[in-house]
Design an enzyme around this catalytic site. Structure first.
Site, short mmCIF file in Angstrom:
data_model
loop_
_atom_site.label_atom_id
_atom_site.label_comp_id
_atom_site.label_asym_id
_atom_site.label_seq_id
_atom_site.Cartn_x
_atom_site.Cartn_y
_atom_site.Cartn_z
N ARG A 36 1.00 -1.26 -0.03
CA ARG A 36 0.02 0.10 0.04
C ARG A 36 0.91 1.17 0.07
NH1 ARG A 36 -3.55 3.67 0.48
NH2 ARG A 36 -5.47 3.44 1.19
N ARG A 66 -1.59 -5.67 5.18
CA ARG A 66 -1.01 -5.21 3.86
C ARG A 66 0.51 -4.50 4.56
NH1 ARG A 66 -5.75 -2.12 0.80
NH2 ARG A 66 -5.56 -1.18 3.10
N GLU A 113 -11.25 3.61 -5.14
CA GLU A 113 -11.28 2.04 -5.53
C GLU A 113 -11.79 2.01 -6.95
OE1 GLU A 113 -10.69 -0.11 -3.18
OE2 GLU A 113 -10.02 1.74 -1.73
N ASP A 121 -4.48 8.20 -0.26
CA ASP A 121 -5.63 7.55 -0.69
C ASP A 121 -6.18 7.71 -2.25
OD1 ASP A 121 -7.84 5.74 -0.06
OD2 ASP A 121 -8.89 7.32 1.16
#
Length: 210
Positions: free
Chosen positions: A94, A136, A102, A99
């Site tokens: 990640r 992750r 999606e 951010d």
């Protein structure tokens, strides 16, 4: 007979008198017994036996333990999963501190292909910083020329800074109105996941009516 008994009594009395005179200490001790001083009672807490108490160890600090170990570095070609996730040498990573939308969200596919373009033909260096709540690996990822992939995605307007994890380091790189554009990512950062639920419900309804 009576005279004999009287004689025996006199002899016994005389013997007892002489015996008392012979042991004056005993007589004095019996006449003046020593005062008895009671031993003071301890409080209930003091009556318990005392044991050695080892020092209480400091609470385990996971972050300090992790920082004490040298952070690993992973190098290799990156397979892009989405706008903020890559796989290097079979390790899913990640991107640190940002951010991206999606894949099923607005601009999600565009973010993925922008990251593909950045990584194509490049060896990426991933400096591991942490492991997130989903297990992750989190890492700062760099291209051979030193560019930070997280910063590049923010500058392209396809990712936003996540202050909770980055301490706001990428915030100055955000393009104007990017949080209105990536409103679902912004909602996640603010804990407004009900907005995601509404969006997903509408998407499912559209697919069923198509």
């Amino acid at each position: 007979m009576i005279e004999g008994l009287i004689f025996i009594a006199v002899i016994a009395g005389l013997f007892f008198f002489l015996w008392e005179k012979k042991d004056p200490i005993r007589s004095e001790r019996e006449e003046n017994p020593p005062s008895v001083i009671p031993f003071p009672k301890k409080p209930p807490s003091e009556n318990r036996p005392t044991y050695y108490a080892p020092p209480t160890p400091s609470p385990f600090n996971e972050k300090t333990a992790r920082d004490a170990v040298e952070k690993p570095v992973i190098r290799g070609r990156a397979y892009v999963v989405d706008g903020d996730t890559v796989v290097i040498r079979k390790t899913q990573i990640r991107l640190f501190g940002v951010d991206a939308p999606e894949m099923n969200h607005p601009y999600g596919k565009k973010a993925k292909w922008a990251l593909v373009k950045l990584c194509k033909g490049q060896e990426v260096k991933a400096e591991v910083t942490d492991v997130d709540a989903h297990g992750r690996t989190v890492a700062k990822c760099y291209l051979p020329d030193g560019r930070d992939l997280s910063a590049e995605m923010v500058k392209l307007g396809l990712a936003i800074d996540w202050p909770k994890f980055s301490d706001g380091v990428y915030k100055p790189l955000e393009v104007p109105d990017v949080r209105k554009k990536l409103w679902l990512a912004d909602a996640r950062q603010k804990g407004r996941m009900h907005i995601w639920d509404k969006y997903d419900a509408k998407q499912k309804e559209r697919q069923e009516n198509a």
